[in-house]
Design an enzyme around this catalytic site. Structure first.
Site: not given
Ligand code: HDE
Length: 687
Positions: A72, A145
């Protein structure tokens, strides 16, 4: 030291007055007299190490970048507010849902997942939809999302799916694209990805605008009321402008001509006062009903069809202010799924639990230490008091001798909050079990909802999914990977899907064994069934040359603007073009800077001289052909129809509105439909 009066910069600077009285200073507040010349021994001599201004300026420049988000990274954000429609006290004690007269400030960041910070907005990808609510009892982050399900069921696989989707490690190719071997290799070996793949390959993967896409919390959360009663809840954001998408050819062309297409669209809409709006809707499932629902609520690769559990619209989100500074706000905002408030709680979704750890952890590297919640964009409006004082980049200055608990030296402060005082109490869910690495049997159905989604699509939507898969798998170099996707994944979803994709790839068609669940179709999943009642903020490109019919332009402009749309005047070059009334109008865009893919519809006014000139312009002919091929509304008045004929286009095709009674109203109705997929011979039109 005086300013070098001979330099051009010094001359230019003199042209600006100083109404603010704000002087340039160093970071320590020392006023600066000259920022264009470093301190030297003589005008042609060596630079001096004592030039603290030069050293500070360069040092700050050297460290301007912070690590981009690992996923992201590419995003755009805006401020706004959330307002509940009515009290939800019966469902949750969260203050944000109690008082309909109250506006809770929010900051919302939209993003793509795979590309780096400088990648194009219109790549085929999932879009992030992250909302930070600055509530009176602390920050609540709903980090969702634009697709209601996810690729994997357990967070331990997140590094794997992301590594597979990102550019390949040996040559860092391709950027912001899943159309490569490693991604599809992973998919072919991990069937739980099947449902999400259907969504990502559908039109949802290429939204027209951040303002025109759904948002989903994805996981099942809990609402807990003041009596301690818990219910399961799924969150949905529904855009008031409807859900609309690009077509793949447009997405690719936009990536070249305006890589900032979505970011610009959001920014400009807000600057013009067209504030994007979404309704928050919830699906509530009583704990007692969870087992009979037939859907594993802890599995994030599953959705709950609206036909089974209807949406209840509970409030409105309005984005009404652009950030002041991209870096300080959009880049430094730190969302975290673990940021919840009393009344909102977690379930045991293993994806959610991994996220609760990950978001907190990633900020340590990205924002340089544990004090990131003190950055202005992350700081809660609710007051904070605790004993976590030290660490890199501490901003606030804690007072007092006692930084431990319990204490008597600080009079016992800070005190604990009881339930009545709003203290967070985790829902006392009963848990028993053995420590094992295992998924429940209820997580084993990977295909029934992938099929449900595909079957629920309209014919054109199904064709787009097939074409997207042909594109993505066509870019895969290893035939065994393509074959495995077709045989192990697609064959279990739908017979037409697997047949058409296999044939497009020149592979043998395997026997289809679609897995079906309890529900055959869910019409609510199709974008065709979303509302299409408005042309608000839609952009209509107008093709003009000297001699255009001024009355035609005037009438259409009045009708479109009244309906909330916007005309953009396009001519061969910038400057002005003259109408039939002898008056000149200013050209907004020249043919070299724009293309039909930047508009929602095209209008060609009459005027014999104007249309005769356009007929000789390859760019104008291409413009209408491309818009026709992309199934957009085309409006032509008087001689305007001749341009379409010269381009080999049918003026009686669906969505082509020719002059006549009620032209304005018919054209507006055609634009509101967004696309007219059933267009004659569109495959034969060059674009
Ligand atoms: Fe994320 N995800 N994600 N994700 N995600 C990040 O956090 C992660 C997942 C989502 O505008 C990171 O600050 C893991 C689902 C958005 O700043 C990180 C898993 C959904 C954003 C991270 C998921 C998301 C992130 C990278 C599986 C939808 C952007 C930078 C367990 C429900 C937020 C940060 C923004 C960002 C990890 C799965 C949506 C690395 C480990 C499911 C919208 O922490």
């Amino acid at each position: 030291m005086s300013i070098d009066a001979g330099s051009k910069t010094a001359d230019l600077r003199k042209e600006f007055s100083d109404p603010s009285g704000q002087k340039l200073t160093t970071d320590t507040g020392v006023p600066i007299e000259d920022t264009d010349n470093s301190l030297k021994v003589g005008a042609r001599g060596p630079t001096l190490l004592e030039d603290f201004h030069l050293r500070e300026k360069i040092m700050r420049f050297d460290h301007e970048r912070i690590p981009e988000r690992v996923v992201h990274a590419r995003g755009a954000a805006a401020h706004g507010y959330f307002q509940a429609y009515e009290s939800l006290a019966e469902l949750t004690r969260a203050k944000v849902f109690q008082d309909p007269s109250k506006k809770t400030p929010v900051f919302v960041r939209f993003s793509t997942v795979a590309g780096s910070r400088g990648s194009a907005d219109t790549a085929r990808d999932v879009r992030g939809f992250a909302v930070k609510f600055y509530t009176e009892e602390g920050n609540w982050d709903l980090v969702g999302n634009n697709i209601p399900v996810f690729f994997i069921q357990d967070g331990i696989k997140f590094p794997d799916i992301i590594h597979a989707a990102k550019p390949e490690p040996h040559n860092e190719i391709p950027q912001a694209a899943t159309a490569h071997d490693s991604f599809w290799d992973f998919v072919s070996l991990v069937p739980e990805t099947a449902h999400m793949i259907m969504w990502a390959m559908s039109d949802r993967g290429i939204p027209r605008s951040y303002r025109m896409m759904d948002g989903f919390g994805v996981h099942t959360f809990r609402f807990v009321n003041a009596q301690g009663v818990s219910r399961f809840v799924k969150f949905h954001w529904k855009p008031l402008l409807g859900v609309h998408s690009l077509v793949w050819d447009e997405s690719q062309k936009l990536a070249g001509k305006d890589a900032d297409y979505h970011r610009r669209d959001l920014w400009e809409a807000i600057e013009k006062g067209h504030f994007p709006e979404w309704e928050l809707a919830v699906q509530i499932i009583e704990e007692a009903d969870a087992d009979t629902l037939g859907i594993e609520l802890l599995d994030s690769t599953k959705l709950v069809p609206e036909e089974l559990v209807p949406l209840r619209r509970v409030g409105k989100l309005v984005l009404d202010r652009n950030p002041t500074n991209y870096f300080a706000e959009t880049e430094q905002v730190a969302f975290c799924t673990a940021n919840v408030v009393p009344g909102i709680d977690f379930t045991d979704d293993p994806l959610l639990h991994a996220r609760n750890f990950s978001y907190l952890d990633t900020q340590l590297t990205r924002l340089g230490g544990p004090n990131f919640n003190q950055l202005p964009i992350n700081r809660p409006l609710a007051p904070t008091h605790n004993n976590q004082h030290d660490g890199f980049q501490r901003h606030s200055i804690p007072a007092g001798k006692a930084n431990y608990s319990p204490n008597s030296l600080g009079g016992g402060c800070p005190f604990l909050a009881s339930q009545e005082q709003g203290g967070y109490r985790h829902f006392p869910q009963k848990v028993t079990g053995e420590k094992i690495r295992k998924r429940a049997d209820s997580f084993q159905d990977h295909f029934s909802q992938a099929g449900l989604f595909f079957r629920s699509m309209s014919k054109p939507e199904q064709e787009h999914i097939i074409q997207a898969l042909q594109f993505e798998l066509g870019k895969v170099e290893r035939e065994e990977v393509r074959k495995r996707v077709v045989e192990q994944i697609l064959a279990n979803i739908d017979a037409t899907l697997v047949q058409e994709v296999a044939e497009g790839l020149g592979l043998p068609v395997p026997k289809a064994t679609p897995v079906k669940g309890k529900i055959d179709t869910s019409p609510a999943l199709s974008m065709e069934n979303q509302k299409k009642d408005s042309i608000k903020t839609r952009r209509i490109g107008v093709l003009l040359a000297d001699g255009f019919d001024a009355a035609d332009l005037q009438n259409t402009k009045a009708a479109i603007e009244k309906a909330g749309g916007e005309l953009v005047l396009i001519a061969k070059r910038l400057g002005t073009v003259k109408g039939s009334d002898g008056k000149a109008v200013k050209v907004d865009k020249s043919a070299v800077t724009t293309g039909s893919f930047e508009y929602d519809a095209v209008f060609v006014p009459g005027g014999a001289a104007s249309v005769a000139a356009l007929k000789k312009e390859g760019d104008a002919l291409h413009f209408v052909q491309e818009a026709y091929r992309h199934c957009k509304a085309l409006g032509v008045t008087k001689e305007g129809a001749e341009l379409l004929k010269a381009a080999g286009l049918s003026t009686s095709a669906p969505g082509v509105v020719a002059d006549g009674q009620d032209f304005g109203a018919k054209f507006i109705a055609a634009i509101a439909q967004h696309r007219h997929w059933d267009r004659h011979d569109k495959e034969h039109v060059p674009a």
